[in-house]
Design an enzyme around this catalytic site. Structure first.
Site, PDB file in Angstrom:
ATOM      1  N   ASP A   1     -52.879  33.441 115.560  1.00  0.00           N
ATOM      2  CA  ASP A   1     -52.433  32.682 116.734  1.00  0.00           C
ATOM      3  C   ASP A   1     -51.429  31.621 116.322  1.00  0.00           C
ATOM      4  OD1 ASP A   1     -53.206  31.856 119.733  1.00  0.00           O
ATOM      5  OD2 ASP A   1     -52.889  30.038 118.546  1.00  0.00           O
TER       6      ASP A   1
ATOM      7  N   TYR B   1     -45.389  25.311 116.654  1.00  0.00           N
ATOM      8  CA  TYR B   1     -46.055  25.114 115.350  1.00  0.00           C
ATOM      9  C   TYR B   1     -45.050  25.203 114.190  1.00  0.00           C
ATOM     10  CZ  TYR B   1     -50.284  26.228 118.086  1.00  0.00           C
ATOM     11  OH  TYR B   1     -51.273  26.270 119.033  1.00  0.00           O
TER      12      TYR B   1
ATOM     13  N   LYS C   1     -46.511  31.570 121.818  1.00  0.00           N
ATOM     14  CA  LYS C   1     -46.537  30.868 123.113  1.00  0.00           C
ATOM     15  C   LYS C   1     -45.163  30.306 123.489  1.00  0.00           C
ATOM     16  CE  LYS C   1     -51.121  29.469 121.621  1.00  0.00           C
ATOM     17  NZ  LYS C   1     -51.061  29.086 120.199  1.00  0.00           N
TER      18      LYS C   1
ATOM     19  N   HIS D   1     -47.687  28.022 127.126  1.00  0.00           N
ATOM     20  CA  HIS D   1     -48.453  27.022 126.354  1.00  0.00           C
ATOM     21  C   HIS D   1     -49.091  25.947 127.248  1.00  0.00           C
ATOM     22  CE1 HIS D   1     -48.502  25.601 121.919  1.00  0.00           C
ATOM     23  NE2 HIS D   1     -49.573  25.175 122.531  1.00  0.00           N
TER      24      HIS D   1
HETATM   25  P1  NDP Z   1     -60.344  23.961 115.052  1.00  0.00           P
HETATM   26  O1  NDP Z   1     -61.469  23.688 115.960  1.00  0.00           O
HETATM   27  O2  NDP Z   1     -60.067  25.352 114.636  1.00  0.00           O
HETATM   28  O3  NDP Z   1     -60.600  23.067 113.782  1.00  0.00           O
HETATM   29  C1  NDP Z   1     -59.755  23.039 112.665  1.00  0.00           C
HETATM   30  C2  NDP Z   1     -60.242  21.952 111.742  1.00  0.00           C
HETATM   31  O4  NDP Z   1     -61.571  22.256 111.304  1.00  0.00           O
HETATM   32  C3  NDP Z   1     -59.391  21.786 110.515  1.00  0.00           C
HETATM   33  O5  NDP Z   1     -59.332  20.409 110.214  1.00  0.00           O
HETATM   34  C4  NDP Z   1     -60.165  22.525 109.429  1.00  0.00           C
HETATM   35  O6  NDP Z   1     -59.950  21.937 108.179  1.00  0.00           O
HETATM   36  C5  NDP Z   1     -61.601  22.338 109.887  1.00  0.00           C
HETATM   37  N1  NDP Z   1     -62.458  23.484 109.539  1.00  0.00           N
HETATM   38  C6  NDP Z   1     -62.193  24.795 109.699  1.00  0.00           C
HETATM   39  N2  NDP Z   1     -63.228  25.555 109.305  1.00  0.00           N
HETATM   40  C7  NDP Z   1     -64.178  24.707 108.888  1.00  0.00           C
HETATM   41  C8  NDP Z   1     -65.482  24.892 108.363  1.00  0.00           C
HETATM   42  N3  NDP Z   1     -66.002  26.087 108.201  1.00  0.00           N
HETATM   43  N4  NDP Z   1     -66.190  23.786 108.025  1.00  0.00           N
HETATM   44  C9  NDP Z   1     -65.671  22.554 108.189  1.00  0.00           C
HETATM   45  N5  NDP Z   1     -64.454  22.314 108.686  1.00  0.00           N
HETATM   46  C10 NDP Z   1     -63.700  23.382 109.038  1.00  0.00           C
HETATM   47  O7  NDP Z   1     -59.048  23.269 115.704  1.00  0.00           O
HETATM   48  P2  NDP Z   1     -57.559  23.712 115.983  1.00  0.00           P
HETATM   49  O8  NDP Z   1     -56.958  22.640 116.797  1.00  0.00           O
HETATM   50  O9  NDP Z   1     -56.829  24.070 114.764  1.00  0.00           O
HETATM   51  O10 NDP Z   1     -57.708  24.998 116.925  1.00  0.00           O
HETATM   52  C11 NDP Z   1     -57.662  26.328 116.419  1.00  0.00           C
HETATM   53  C12 NDP Z   1     -56.370  27.018 116.813  1.00  0.00           C
HETATM   54  O11 NDP Z   1     -56.214  27.001 118.233  1.00  0.00           O
HETATM   55  C13 NDP Z   1     -55.094  26.342 116.306  1.00  0.00           C
HETATM   56  O12 NDP Z   1     -54.863  26.537 114.941  1.00  0.00           O
HETATM   57  C14 NDP Z   1     -54.062  26.951 117.222  1.00  0.00           C
HETATM   58  O13 NDP Z   1     -53.730  28.261 116.779  1.00  0.00           O
HETATM   59  C15 NDP Z   1     -54.814  26.972 118.545  1.00  0.00           C
HETATM   60  N6  NDP Z   1     -54.551  25.762 119.361  1.00  0.00           N
HETATM   61  C16 NDP Z   1     -53.981  25.955 120.601  1.00  0.00           C
HETATM   62  C17 NDP Z   1     -53.705  24.886 121.412  1.00  0.00           C
HETATM   63  C18 NDP Z   1     -53.071  25.107 122.735  1.00  0.00           C
HETATM   64  O14 NDP Z   1     -52.614  24.127 123.356  1.00  0.00           O
HETATM   65  N7  NDP Z   1     -52.995  26.330 123.222  1.00  0.00           N
HETATM   66  C19 NDP Z   1     -53.999  23.499 121.013  1.00  0.00           C
HETATM   67  C20 NDP Z   1     -54.625  23.408 119.708  1.00  0.00           C
HETATM   68  C21 NDP Z   1     -54.890  24.508 118.950  1.00  0.00           C
HETATM   69  P3  NDP Z   1     -59.355  22.783 106.918  1.00  0.00           P
HETATM   70  O15 NDP Z   1     -58.050  23.356 107.341  1.00  0.00           O
HETATM   71  O16 NDP Z   1     -59.235  21.770 105.847  1.00  0.00           O
HETATM   72  O17 NDP Z   1     -60.374  23.847 106.602  1.00  0.00           O
END
Ligand code: NDP
Length: 289
Positions: free
Chosen positions: A48, A53, A78, A111
């Site tokens: 995604d 991004y 998006k 988006h």
């Molecule tokens: P997430 O809920 O996926 O959380 C990501 C965070 O959690 C990072 O800091 C990561 O750190 C940490 N993390 C991941 N796995 C673990 C684990 N197993 N244990 C502990 N910590 C963990 O948030 P996102 O905002 O990134 O959402 C996911 C995806 O959704 C985005 O990447 C994007 O593709 C999409 N998105 C879409 C939006 C929209 O407006 N349509 C807005 C925001 C996101 P680390 O990397 O250090 O592991």
């Protein structure tokens, strides 16, 4: 059974892997390459991304380098807020395909419900009819936007990607989406890594009982609600951890306990606030290359 086999069907029959990797904030080249390579090695095929991004190009390169056939991947991108309108959206789509180096997108989403999303949707409907997008949908749409879109379009949206996690389960919108055969996809499924959520004592108890981590329990809760998830991680160990969700099941009591964590708290700005905030829009424009 591999990760690709865990699919949810969109209203047009297209199969979407229920687990994907989100790549928001993954912009450092080396870190990105390591994360994508590891994800592909483990079996992730759903990625995604979004124009905003700034990593469509490196995602495309990594996908090509894998030498796995294009058809095995499920790639989402998006349309950003500054690309709304019929002509602009078509141009944005072409640019995205060029950056990803693909002929078609598996999924293309609006988006945010920014002004002129109806004209944008018209362009997306055409691209869908031409076979250039397999699934068309939206992100951050609330009920009033969905109503408006369905009233004024030929093809209803097939998916809505929205902030969803145990503290903000989106129950009303979730029920609405089910009623209208629109898939629910969670962004921020782990509450964007929020410590309070990942260290919640109730979740820890459930995780301990299943010999799993809190993150795995939260992700499993989404899966059992029929939601598509795209957790982001830059860490190979956590990318693997986040994929190990198909060898256990939460009981209905576990599910209910997690449902009780609903506080109505978003970890991110409300989509409506985002759309109408010109400063944020301007700021985001700076990041668009
Ligand atoms: P997430 O809920 O996926 O959380 C990501 C965070 O959690 C990072 O800091 C990561 O750190 C940490 N993390 C991941 N796995 C673990 C684990 N197993 N244990 C502990 N910590 C963990 O948030 P996102 O905002 O990134 O959402 C996911 C995806 O959704 C985005 O990447 C994007 O593709 C999409 N998105 C879409 C939006 C929209 O407006 N349509 C807005 C925001 C996101 P680390 O990397 O250090 O592991």
């Amino acid at each position: 059974m591999s990760l690709e086999d865990k699919v949810i069907e969109a209203s047009n029959g297209v199969k979407i892997p229920q687990l994907g990797l989100g790549v928001f904030k993954l912009t450092k080249k080396e870190q990105f390459e390591t994360a994508i390579r590891e994800a592909i090695r483990i079996g992730y095929r759903h990625f995604d991304t979004a124009k905003i991004y700034g990593n469509e190009k490196i995602l495309g390169i990594e996908i090509q380098k894998s030498q796995i056939p294009r058809e095995e991947f499920f790639i989402t991108s998006k349309v950003w807020n500054t690309d709304h309108g019929y002509e602009a959206a078509k141009r944005a789509f072409e640019q995205t395909c060029k950056k990803l180096n693909v002929e078609y997108l598996d999924m293309y989403l609006i988006h945010f419900a920014s002004p002129y999303y109806l004209e944008t949707w018209q362009a997306m409907e055409e691209l869908y009819m031409e076979g250039k997008i397999k699934v068309i949908g939206v992100a951050n749409f609330e009920i009033q936007h969905l109503e408006d879109l369905m009233k004024h379009s030929k093809i209803p949206p097939m998916i809505n990607q929205i902030e969803t996690h145990p503290e903000f389960p989106q129950n009303d919108l979730h029920d609405y989406l089910i009623k209208h055969q629109i898939l629910h996809e969670a962004w921020g499924p782990l509450g964007q890594g929020n410590k309070a959520l990942l260290e919640n004592p109730e979740l820890k108890k459930i995780a301990h009982h299943h010999h799993k981590t809190v993150a795995q329990v939260i992700l499993r809760w989404h899966l059992q609600r029929g939601i598509i998830i795209i957790p982001k991680s830059s860490n190979p160990k956590r990318i693997k951890e986040n994929s190990q969700l198909f060898d256990f099941e939460l009981t209905s009591e576990d599910m209910e306990k997690i449902n009780q964590l609903n506080t109505g708290k978003r970890y991110s700005i409300s989509p409506t606030g985002f759309i109408i905030n010109p400063f944020l829009n301007k700021l985001m424009k700076i990041f668009i290359k």
